[in-house]
Design a protein around this motif. Structure first.
Motif, PDB file in Angstrom:
ATOM      1  N   ILE B 246      -3.053  49.374 -36.460  1.00 31.96           N
ATOM      2  CA  ILE B 246      -4.202  48.470 -36.518  1.00 31.96           C
ATOM      3  C   ILE B 246      -5.292  48.981 -37.458  1.00 31.96           C
ATOM      4  O   ILE B 246      -6.044  48.215 -38.043  1.00 31.96           O
ATOM      5  N   ASP B 247      -5.354  50.333 -37.584  1.00 37.20           N
ATOM      6  CA  ASP B 247      -6.368  50.888 -38.470  1.00 37.20           C
ATOM      7  C   ASP B 247      -6.105  50.530 -39.927  1.00 37.20           C
ATOM      8  O   ASP B 247      -7.015  50.463 -40.738  1.00 37.20           O
ATOM      9  N   TRP B 248      -4.824  50.325 -40.262  1.00 37.59           N
ATOM     10  CA  TRP B 248      -4.494  49.979 -41.644  1.00 37.59           C
ATOM     11  C   TRP B 248      -4.853  48.526 -41.959  1.00 37.59           C
ATOM     12  O   TRP B 248      -5.140  48.205 -43.104  1.00 37.59           O
ATOM     13  N   THR B 249      -4.830  47.656 -40.937  1.00 39.84           N
ATOM     14  CA  THR B 249      -5.108  46.233 -41.202  1.00 39.84           C
ATOM     15  C   THR B 249      -6.476  46.060 -41.857  1.00 39.84           C
ATOM     16  O   THR B 249      -6.634  45.291 -42.803  1.00 39.84           O
ATOM     17  N   MET B 250      -7.438  46.794 -41.341  1.00 40.20           N
ATOM     18  CA  MET B 250      -8.808  46.740 -41.867  1.00 40.20           C
ATOM     19  C   MET B 250      -8.800  47.020 -43.370  1.00 40.20           C
ATOM     20  O   MET B 250      -9.358  46.281 -44.173  1.00 40.20           O
ATOM     21  N   LEU B 251      -8.142  48.135 -43.711  1.00 38.46           N
ATOM     22  CA  LEU B 251      -8.091  48.565 -45.098  1.00 38.46           C
ATOM     23  C   LEU B 251      -7.433  47.498 -45.968  1.00 38.46           C
ATOM     24  O   LEU B 251      -7.932  47.136 -47.031  1.00 38.46           O
ATOM     25  N   PHE B 252      -6.312  46.962 -45.460  1.00 34.58           N
ATOM     26  CA  PHE B 252      -5.574  45.975 -46.251  1.00 34.58           C
ATOM     27  C   PHE B 252      -6.367  44.679 -46.396  1.00 34.58           C
ATOM     28  O   PHE B 252      -6.330  44.042 -47.439  1.00 34.58           O
ATOM     29  N   THR B 253      -7.096  44.327 -45.333  1.00 33.06           N
ATOM     30  CA  THR B 253      -7.910  43.109 -45.417  1.00 33.06           C
ATOM     31  C   THR B 253      -8.926  43.219 -46.542  1.00 33.06           C
ATOM     32  O   THR B 253      -9.079  42.304 -47.356  1.00 33.06           O
ATOM     33  N   VAL B 254      -9.614  44.375 -46.581  1.00 31.79           N
ATOM     34  CA  VAL B 254     -10.637  44.549 -47.622  1.00 31.79           C
ATOM     35  C   VAL B 254      -9.984  44.583 -49.003  1.00 31.79           C
ATOM     36  O   VAL B 254     -10.498  44.016 -49.966  1.00 31.79           O
ATOM     37  N   LEU B 255      -8.811  45.252 -49.073  1.00 33.56           N
ATOM     38  CA  LEU B 255      -8.067  45.291 -50.338  1.00 33.56           C
ATOM     39  C   LEU B 255      -7.732  43.880 -50.803  1.00 33.56           C
ATOM     40  O   LEU B 255      -7.942  43.529 -51.970  1.00 33.56           O
ATOM     41  N   LEU B 256      -7.224  43.066 -49.854  1.00 39.04           N
ATOM     42  CA  LEU B 256      -6.870  41.684 -50.164  1.00 39.04           C
ATOM     43  C   LEU B 256      -8.081  40.916 -50.663  1.00 39.04           C
ATOM     44  O   LEU B 256      -8.003  40.148 -51.613  1.00 39.04           O
ATOM     45  N   CYS B 257      -9.214  41.168 -49.992  1.00 36.20           N
ATOM     46  CA  CYS B 257     -10.460  40.511 -50.380  1.00 36.20           C
ATOM     47  C   CYS B 257     -10.793  40.832 -51.829  1.00 36.20           C
ATOM     48  O   CYS B 257     -11.132  39.944 -52.621  1.00 36.20           O
ATOM     49  N   GLY B 258     -10.658  42.122 -52.198  1.00 37.00           N
ATOM     50  CA  GLY B 258     -10.919  42.538 -53.574  1.00 37.00           C
ATOM     51  C   GLY B 258      -9.983  41.822 -54.547  1.00 37.00           C
ATOM     52  O   GLY B 258     -10.416  41.314 -55.591  1.00 37.00           O
ATOM     53  N   GLY B 259      -8.705  41.770 -54.181  1.00 38.79           N
ATOM     54  CA  GLY B 259      -7.710  41.097 -55.020  1.00 38.79           C
ATOM     55  C   GLY B 259      -8.060  39.631 -55.197  1.00 38.79           C
ATOM     56  O   GLY B 259      -8.042  39.097 -56.310  1.00 38.79           O
ATOM     57  N   ALA B 260      -8.443  38.991 -54.094  1.00 36.14           N
ATOM     58  CA  ALA B 260      -8.794  37.570 -54.133  1.00 36.14           C
ATOM     59  C   ALA B 260      -9.971  37.348 -55.074  1.00 36.14           C
ATOM     60  O   ALA B 260      -9.976  36.396 -55.858  1.00 36.14           O
ATOM     61  N   VAL B 261     -10.955  38.251 -55.010  1.00 33.38           N
ATOM     62  CA  VAL B 261     -12.125  38.129 -55.884  1.00 33.38           C
ATOM     63  C   VAL B 261     -11.698  38.141 -57.347  1.00 33.38           C
ATOM     64  O   VAL B 261     -12.124  37.312 -58.156  1.00 33.38           O
ATOM     65  N   VAL B 262     -10.788  39.088 -57.696  1.00 31.20           N
ATOM     66  CA  VAL B 262     -10.327  39.194 -59.082  1.00 31.20           C
ATOM     67  C   VAL B 262      -9.635  37.902 -59.517  1.00 31.20           C
ATOM     68  O   VAL B 262      -9.904  37.366 -60.602  1.00 31.20           O
TER      69      VAL B 262
END
Lengths: 287, 273
Positions: B246-262
């Motif tokens: 579950i701790d990784w989900t947080m990280l991946f969510t933010v990563l995804l957010c960054g990708g989406a922004v790009v």
């Protein structure tokens, strides 16, 4: 005569926030002139809040504080002058020392009052005398003194202001019995000479019995009892209910009474107990 | 008075964000800041704002607390906005006020900058400072930086210093309050006179404060020595940080957010910063 008086005083810390705490709850109490009044109560009952209201460090949320019949928080009242009239010694006052020498530290208050040099010098001598410190310590750094000596220097700093009302918050906390006796004895001698008003906050019933004239008992921000030492200590059960104690000798007299010995129970010093027992046994027997 | 200053804005709670591993939160907040700076146009800014609002809702921190945190920034916000509105040179003139010209691009730029600043502050504080206790924070930092020990950086010692400093801030504030009251009772006057007189009036407060800080430091050092504190080598911890899925989900969510922004930056039209 009433010297300083609280009338329906309420004090709340951090009002209007989730941390709001009512420290005093509509308390009305008067402290008599030319007496040592002991202020007792369980930890957290509002004693320290009460004494800070008396010299204007805190302003009541509701109610009025009177000094000589005048509202101390009235508009335009000079708070510094008030603090020179109502001297307050905080708990562990030795942590407020800062000057290079003992004499200079004691002179800090009198200097702020704007007194002249000779008068300040005279007051330093007077204050040192009452706290039982030797004049040779005047030129010593307060940080080189022992804990008990530092405490006395700090108390001397307030005595030198010669306040009309002297308030001491646990002046003997953490000292050994002889240190307690010297400090409290000095304060009593000071009061007897100056005939001013002294308010003494303490946890020790023995100290109260020995040094206080009147007692004020507080409980959860309210006044629980007030009267002379004899009147208050005679109500041992009520004191115990507040979480306080009576002096050991009073407890002993109470125990004797319960076992059928017809002694008085409003006795709170060893000397009085001796007199009472001698009265019952028909005076000292001489061989 | 002094007690009202909130230091270390930790807001206790038990939300999803509160329970996350501090190491992941530190990395996630860095990624989040990068994502905020990657935003280029209206749509990506809209996206990051929605993402930030979602984070706030997830943290279950009352809106009042968040707004209070933004308040100190108000001056900077107003200043940058006004500055950008008046001095940005663009193509579409909106108004000509003789001395300054206001352009459509300027207004847009000012608006997006304001959104960026607010997002930056609210997002990173919700991910990190509001939801992580100071102790967890230093713990996480120590673990994250522990590879640096290989090149002899005293990571544990730094973390310990941080923990102790944080621990003693409220204590020293309380102490200052007490000393100030004690000196006021002796007639010290802090609020009148010129600059020099006021500076001088601070001496009776600062000296006892320093003396007591040294005394406390000394007491603490002795207490630590008595319990055989010898630095970080071979020291175990009461709370072991372990990473769960579950701790990784947080990280991946933010990563995804960054990708989406790009991606949004690339494929959406309109004004871009």
């Amino acid at each position: 005569m009433k010297k300083i008086e609280l009338d329906g005083v309420t004090y709340r810390y951090s009002p209007g926030t989730p941390f709001c705490k009512t420290a005093l709850d509509g308390i009305s109490v008067a402290f008599e002139e030319n007496k040592i009044t002991g202020l007792i109560g369980h930890t957290g009952c509002g004693k320290s809040t009460l004494v800070q209201l008396l010299n204007g460090l805190l302003t009541p949320t509701a109610g009025t504080v009177f000094l000589d019949g005048e509202d101390v928080n009235r508009k335009g009242n000079d708070m510094r002058k008030l603090r020179f009239r109502v001297g307050l010694v905080f708990q562990y006052p030795e942590y407020q020392l800062f000057e290079e020498t003992v004499a200079e530290d004691i002179a800090y208050g009198p200097k702020n009052m704007g007194l002249d040099k000779e008068e300040i010098e005279r007051r330093i001598e007077m204050a040192l005398h009452f706290v039982g410190l030797d004049g040779s310590l005047k030129k010593v750094s307060p940080f080189d003194l022992s804990g008990g000596q530092k405490r006395r220097v700090a108390i001397a700093g307030i005595l030198a202001m010669d306040p009309e009302v002297l308030i001491l918050d646990e002046p003997a906390a953490g000292l050994d019995p002889s240190g307690r006796e010297e400090i409290l004895g000095g304060i009593r001698a000071y009061q007897r000479e100056k005939k001013n008003t002294v308010i003494l906050v303490s946890h020790s019933m023995e100290d109260m019995a020995r040094y206080a004239d009147d007692l004020v008992v507080m409980r959860e921000g309210k006044l629980e009892m007030q009267g002379s030492c004899a009147e208050v200590f005679a109500q041992a059960e009520r004191l115990t209910a507040v979480g306080l104690d009576v002096p050991q000798i009073t407890r002993l007299m109470g125990a004797l009474k319960r076992r059928g010995v017809p002694v008085r129970t409003d006795i709170f010093t060893v000397e009085q107990a001796k007199e009472e027992i001698l009265r019952l046994t028909g005076g000292p027997r001489h061989a | 008075m002094l007690k009202d200053i909130t230091l270390g804005q930790y807001f206790p709670g038990n939300s999803f964000l509160h329970r996350q591993d501090p190491r992941m939160k530190i990395i996630a907040s860095i990624l989040y800041i990068v994502a905020v700076f990657l935003c280029k146009n209206l749509f990506s800014f809209l996206f990051i704002t929605l993402f930030t609002v979602a984070l706030v809702l997830l943290s279950r921190i009352p809106m009042k607390v968040i707004l209070k945190g933004v308040k100190p920034l108000l001056f900077i916000l107003i200043f940058t906005t006004v500055y950008n509105v008046f001095f940005y040179q663009g193509e579409h003139l909106l108004a000509d006020l003789k001395i300054v010209k206001i352009y459509f691009e300027g207004v847009m730029f000012a608006l997006l900058m304001a959104v960026r600043i607010v997002c930056l502050l609210v997002g990173s504080s919700v991910i990190l400072t509001y939801t992580t206790s100071p102790i967890m924070l230093t713990d996480g930092l120590e673990r994250l930086l522990s590879p640096l020990r290989k090149i002899h950086v005293p990571v544990h010692e730094f973390a310990m210093m941080m923990t102790i400093a944080l621990r003693f801030i409220p204590t020293l504030i309380e102490e200052t309050d007490k000393i100030m009251n004690a000196q006021k009772a002796r007639g010290s006057d802090l609020s009148s006179g010129g600059l020099i007189r006021r500076a001088k009036a601070l001496i009776p407060i600062l000296i006892p404060l320093f003396v007591s800080a040294f005394r406390r430091a000394n007491d603490l050092a002795v207490a630590m020595e008595c319990r055989c504190y010898r630095g970080g080598n071979g020291r175990t911890r009461m709370t072991q940080l372990r990473l769960h899925a579950i701790d990784w989900t947080m990280l991946f969510t933010v990563l995804l957010c960054g990708g989406a922004v790009v991606i949004i930056n690339l494929y959406s039209p309109g004004f871009s910063v």
